[in-house]
Design a protein around this motif. Structure first.
Motif, PDB file in Angstrom:
ATOM      1  N   UNK A  18       0.814  -1.219   0.000  1.00  0.00           N
ATOM      2  CA  UNK A  18       0.000   0.000   0.000  1.00  0.00           C
ATOM      3  C   UNK A  18       0.843   1.263   0.000  1.00  0.00           C
ATOM      4  N   UNK A  19       2.122   1.136  -0.290  1.00  0.00           N
ATOM      5  CA  UNK A  19       3.001   2.305  -0.386  1.00  0.00           C
ATOM      6  C   UNK A  19       2.966   2.887  -1.794  1.00  0.00           C
ATOM      7  N   UNK A  20       3.280   4.155  -1.880  1.00  0.00           N
ATOM      8  CA  UNK A  20       3.306   4.834  -3.175  1.00  0.00           C
ATOM      9  C   UNK A  20       4.726   4.970  -3.711  1.00  0.00           C
ATOM     10  N   UNK A  21       5.709   5.019  -2.803  1.00  0.00           N
ATOM     11  CA  UNK A  21       7.104   5.189  -3.205  1.00  0.00           C
ATOM     12  C   UNK A  21       7.960   4.250  -2.371  1.00  0.00           C
ATOM     13  N   UNK A  22       9.137   3.916  -2.902  1.00  0.00           N
ATOM     14  CA  UNK A  22       9.972   2.924  -2.254  1.00  0.00           C
ATOM     15  C   UNK A  22      11.410   3.421  -2.130  1.00  0.00           C
ATOM     16  N   UNK A  23      12.130   2.818  -1.193  1.00  0.00           N
ATOM     17  CA  UNK A  23      13.431   3.261  -0.718  1.00  0.00           C
ATOM     18  C   UNK A  23      13.242   4.434   0.244  1.00  0.00           C
ATOM     19  N   UNK A  24      14.248   4.656   1.068  1.00  0.00           N
ATOM     20  CA  UNK A  24      14.182   5.741   2.053  1.00  0.00           C
ATOM     21  C   UNK A  24      14.067   7.102   1.393  1.00  0.00           C
ATOM     22  N   UNK A  25      14.517   7.195   0.140  1.00  0.00           N
ATOM     23  CA  UNK A  25      14.425   8.465  -0.580  1.00  0.00           C
ATOM     24  C   UNK A  25      13.266   8.488  -1.569  1.00  0.00           C
ATOM     25  N   UNK A  26      12.512   7.401  -1.661  1.00  0.00           N
ATOM     26  CA  UNK A  26      11.327   7.375  -2.514  1.00  0.00           C
ATOM     27  C   UNK A  26      11.600   7.382  -3.999  1.00  0.00           C
TER      28      UNK A  26
ATOM     29  N   UNK B  16      21.651  13.644  12.707  1.00  0.00           N
ATOM     30  CA  UNK B  16      22.821  14.277  12.107  1.00  0.00           C
ATOM     31  C   UNK B  16      22.772  14.179  10.592  1.00  0.00           C
ATOM     32  N   UNK B  17      23.147  15.244   9.906  1.00  0.00           N
ATOM     33  CA  UNK B  17      22.990  15.306   8.453  1.00  0.00           C
ATOM     34  C   UNK B  17      23.776  14.212   7.731  1.00  0.00           C
ATOM     35  N   UNK B  18      24.998  13.949   8.133  1.00  0.00           N
ATOM     36  CA  UNK B  18      25.788  12.924   7.473  1.00  0.00           C
ATOM     37  C   UNK B  18      26.029  13.262   6.005  1.00  0.00           C
TER      38      UNK B  18
ATOM     39  N   UNK C 187      22.043  12.525   1.138  1.00  0.00           N
ATOM     40  CA  UNK C 187      21.142  13.628   0.812  1.00  0.00           C
ATOM     41  C   UNK C 187      19.669  13.286   0.919  1.00  0.00           C
ATOM     42  N   UNK C 188      19.340  11.985   1.084  1.00  0.00           N
ATOM     43  CA  UNK C 188      17.946  11.593   1.192  1.00  0.00           C
ATOM     44  C   UNK C 188      17.138  11.992  -0.031  1.00  0.00           C
ATOM     45  N   UNK C 189      15.951  12.526   0.213  1.00  0.00           N
ATOM     46  CA  UNK C 189      15.049  12.908  -0.865  1.00  0.00           C
ATOM     47  C   UNK C 189      15.670  13.967  -1.772  1.00  0.00           C
TER      48      UNK C 189
ATOM     49  N   UNK D 155      17.057  19.525   1.488  1.00  0.00           N
ATOM     50  CA  UNK D 155      16.283  19.003   2.613  1.00  0.00           C
ATOM     51  C   UNK D 155      16.597  17.516   2.756  1.00  0.00           C
ATOM     52  N   UNK D 156      17.157  17.132   3.874  1.00  0.00           N
ATOM     53  CA  UNK D 156      17.525  15.724   4.072  1.00  0.00           C
ATOM     54  C   UNK D 156      16.330  14.960   4.628  1.00  0.00           C
ATOM     55  N   UNK D 157      15.377  14.747   3.744  1.00  0.00           N
ATOM     56  CA  UNK D 157      14.142  14.065   4.122  1.00  0.00           C
ATOM     57  C   UNK D 157      14.223  12.580   3.785  1.00  0.00           C
ATOM     58  N   UNK D 158      13.629  11.780   4.663  1.00  0.00           N
ATOM     59  CA  UNK D 158      13.594  10.339   4.457  1.00  0.00           C
ATOM     60  C   UNK D 158      12.183   9.836   4.725  1.00  0.00           C
TER      61      UNK D 158
END
Length: 338
Positions: free
Chosen positions: A120-128, A249-251, A254-256, A266-269
């Motif tokens: 039921x997810x729309x996107x996959x991986x931590x960054x989508x 922590x940003x590390x 880069x995430x999304x 924006x380091x969004x996950x």
């Protein structure tokens, strides 16, 4: 899938208002008011029956083939790895590592996510970055630091076995053949059947007031109240599938922001679901938090505050040791054999 995704946030907002104010529910007599527990039970109830993933039922032959391929080392370049190498069912389809093991003996950038309830997810991986389970499956199979497979080689290997050729023909009668598309479709079909088991919390949702202890109920009250966890972890899957900066922590990840079309700087996950979480430690996209206590401590005083910090987070949350213990006790009820 689409219904849950489109209406989830609205349902949560309306239901929270009901719980706070005790308003009447549409379709009920005006004299009938929902208690707070009744409202939360509606929010966290598993749909029955569960809506079909992607609007269709899974074919049994396709699912069975996908289950075989999920554990088949022929999908890796050197024949030593399979999807199941990192997604162990006994660990909630994770691997117990902070970060997944790379082929060179080092570590990948991220923690291995659970595969439960992804239908039921729309996107996959931590960054989508993937819009479907089929697309997602291709990445680890072909990534040089993961399985390092080549579909030209994979399909040749699979065609060498007559039983496997027969299985593909049965699973894909209108487009028979051992092909990349069919391999990915079969794996995705199997993964869509991975639904987390019901737990004591589900018994409470179904109306059994004795299913949770007093401390677990106190933890749930914190989860949906003071701690604000429900702002991101609502619904029976305990995720809204959103992408957020949660103050880690940003590390160097880069995430999304590292995905085409993603938000700049924006380091969004992706918000993970919380089902079976006692089996999926360590936590967070980078595996940096080893225990549930570490997770609770992060949200209660450990946030790195920056402009991109998600607005749903309680900025200055303070929890006593007793409250932290109660919240953790509740979180454990979301896993089986707890």
């Amino acid at each position: 899938m689409s219904f849950i995704r489109r209406t989830g946030k609205l349902l949560l907002a309306v239901a929270v208002s009901f719980a706070a104010a005790g308003l009447a529910v549409a379709g009920e007599p005006e004299t009938s008011l929902l208690s707070r527990d009744a409202v939360w039970r509606q929010i966290f109830a598993r749909p029955s029956p569960l809506p079909l993933a992607d609007g269709h039922a899974e074919d049994a032959a396709k699912v069975a083939l996908g289950a075989l391929l999920f554990s088949d080392t022929r999908l890796s370049g050197d024949g030593t790895r399979a999807c199941a190498s990192c997604h162990d069912p006994a660990r909630g389809f994770t691997d117990g590592r902070a970060r997944a093991k790379a082929r060179n003996g080092g570590s990948l950038k991220r923690n291995t996510p659970s595969l439960y309830n992804l239908a039921w997810s729309a996107y996959f991986f931590a960054d989508g970055r993937s819009p479907s389970l089929q697309d997602q499956a291709r990445f680890p199979i072909t990534a040089s630091d993961e399985m390092a497979g080549s579909f030209a080689v994979i399909t040749e290997r699979l065609r060498a076995g007559q039983s496997m050729v027969a299985r593909f023909a049965s699973a894909f009668p209108t487009s028979p053949g051992v092909s990349e598309a069919n391999v990915l479709a079969a794996i995705a079909a199997f993964e869509r059947t991975l639904i987390s088991p019901e737990t004591r919390f589900d018994k409470w949702v179904a109306g059994d007031d004795d299913a949770l202890s007093s401390i677990e109920r106190e933890g749930f009250a914190l989860f949906v109240g003071k701690a604000g966890c429900v702002g991101c972890h609502g619904g029976w899957r305990f995720t809204d599938d959103g992408f957020r900066d949660i103050g880690l922590p940003a590390g160097d990840d880069p995430g999304r922001s590292g995905v085409a079309g993603g938000p700049p700087d924006l380091r969004q996950f992706k918000t993970p679901g919380l089902r079976e979480l006692t089996h999926t430690a360590p936590y967070m996209h980078d595996g940096s938090l080893a225990t549930l206590r570490d997770v609770v401590d992060h949200y209660a005083g450990g946030l790195i505050k920056r402009p991109s910090l998600d607005s749903n987070l309680v900025r200055d949350l303070e929890l006593s040791d007793t409250e932290k213990a109660a919240l953790i006790a509740f979180l454990k009820t979301l896993s089986s054999d707890q």
